[in-house]
Design an enzyme around this catalytic site. Structure first.
Site, PDB file in Angstrom:
ATOM      1  N   ASP A   1       0.843  -1.208   0.000  1.00  9.34           N
ATOM      2  CA  ASP A   1       0.000   0.000   0.000  1.00  9.34           C
ATOM      3  C   ASP A   1       0.876   1.254   0.000  1.00  9.34           C
ATOM      4  O   ASP A   1       2.038   1.211   0.409  1.00  9.34           O
ATOM      5  CB  ASP A   1      -0.871   0.037   1.262  1.00  9.34           C
ATOM      6  CG  ASP A   1      -1.876  -1.097   1.301  1.00  9.34           C
ATOM      7  OD1 ASP A   1      -2.193  -1.648   0.234  1.00  9.34           O
ATOM      8  OD2 ASP A   1      -2.328  -1.428   2.415  1.00  9.34           O
TER       9      ASP A   1
HETATM   10  N1  URA Z   1      -1.268  -5.886   3.955  1.00  9.39           N
HETATM   11  C1  URA Z   1      -1.743  -4.620   3.916  1.00  9.39           C
HETATM   12  O1  URA Z   1      -2.770  -4.324   4.494  1.00  9.39           O
HETATM   13  N2  URA Z   1      -1.055  -3.705   3.220  1.00  9.39           N
HETATM   14  C2  URA Z   1       0.103  -3.963   2.592  1.00  9.39           C
HETATM   15  O2  URA Z   1       0.691  -3.065   1.992  1.00  9.39           O
HETATM   16  C3  URA Z   1       0.597  -5.277   2.641  1.00  9.39           C
HETATM   17  C4  URA Z   1      -0.113  -6.224   3.326  1.00  9.39           C
END
Ligand code: URA
Length: 235
Positions: free
Chosen positions: A104
């Protein structure tokens, strides 16, 4: 062996005709000799090819490890934010790399980028069951996390309910834990933590399979990996 114009085209030195013109103009050398035939067969593993006097950096496959900073999108292009692929500089910006498991915007840590589709598949395919390790900072103290170790119901990227596969959870402090999961659903760790009534306030990926993030890489930095390291990621 491969054709010189194909090699330079693959490495984004220009279109076939740009490369043809460059060769005709004497801008390309192979082992120090100016070449006039763009279709010359060359062995990039053993020959020293130069364009405008600069050595051509050749790899069939390139494998990079990056410490993704917050605020950078795990993508090749984005109209708003800087992208992980956009952080790559010469010579790695000449390769068409994909990201092996996105993070993310606000997640930091280990990203693997490669132009090797087989390795990409072996890292991201759920069937391969490669465990990814995350260091998680939580809003509230972590109490009962046993549900995460059996499976919780979350929504996936298509807003469909989904039961997660067992995660490995290790508390590392009152409001921190380490989570290992073999899946990569949209916002998976955040949604799993929400499912147990808590909230993620900081998330960092530190390993993919047995490949750990090089601690000398500052946020935004990256380096090439050798194949032994790649094998650690795909088990
Ligand atoms: N899980 C999440 O919520 N975000 C990420 O970036 C990776 C795993």
């Amino acid at each position: 062996m491969m054709r010189l114009d194909k090699l330079l085209g693959n490495l984004k030195y220009g279109s076939r005709s740009d490369i043809k013109d460059a060769v005709k103009d004497g801008r390309v050398t192979v082992d120090g000799i100016v070449i006039s035939d763009p279709g010359l067969d060359v062995n990039p593993e053993t020959s020293m090819i130069a364009f405008d006097g600069e050595p051509v950096f050749y790899r069939k496959w390139v494998y990079l490890m990056m410490n993704k900073p917050k605020g950078v999108v795990s993508a090749n292009e984005d109209s708003i934010h800087p992208t992980a692929v956009g952080l790559l500089q010469h010579p790695y910006d000449r390769f068409d790399v994909s990201i092996c498991g996105r993070l993310d915007l606000d997640t930091e840590g280990l990203l693997v980028l490669t132009n090797d589709g087989d390795v990409l598949h072996r890292i991201i395919s759920p069937k391969a069951e490669v465990f990814k390790t995350y260091e998680v900072e939580l809003k509230s103290p972590l109490h009962d996390y046993s549900q995460l170790e059996t499976g919780v119901r979350i929504k996936d990227g298509k807003e469909q309910y989904y039961i997660t596969l067992p995660a490995q959870v290790e508390p590392t402090g009152e409001r921190t834990c380490r989570i290992r999961i073999s899946e990569g659903k949209f916002h998976q760790v955040k949604r799993m933590i929400e499912a147990i009534g808590n909230e993620v306030v900081g998330l960092r990926r530190t390993a993919i399979g047995g490949l750990t993030l090089d601690p000398t890489l500052a946020p935004g930095a990256y380096r090439e990996m050798d194949y032994e390291e790649v094998l650690r990621a795909i088990g």
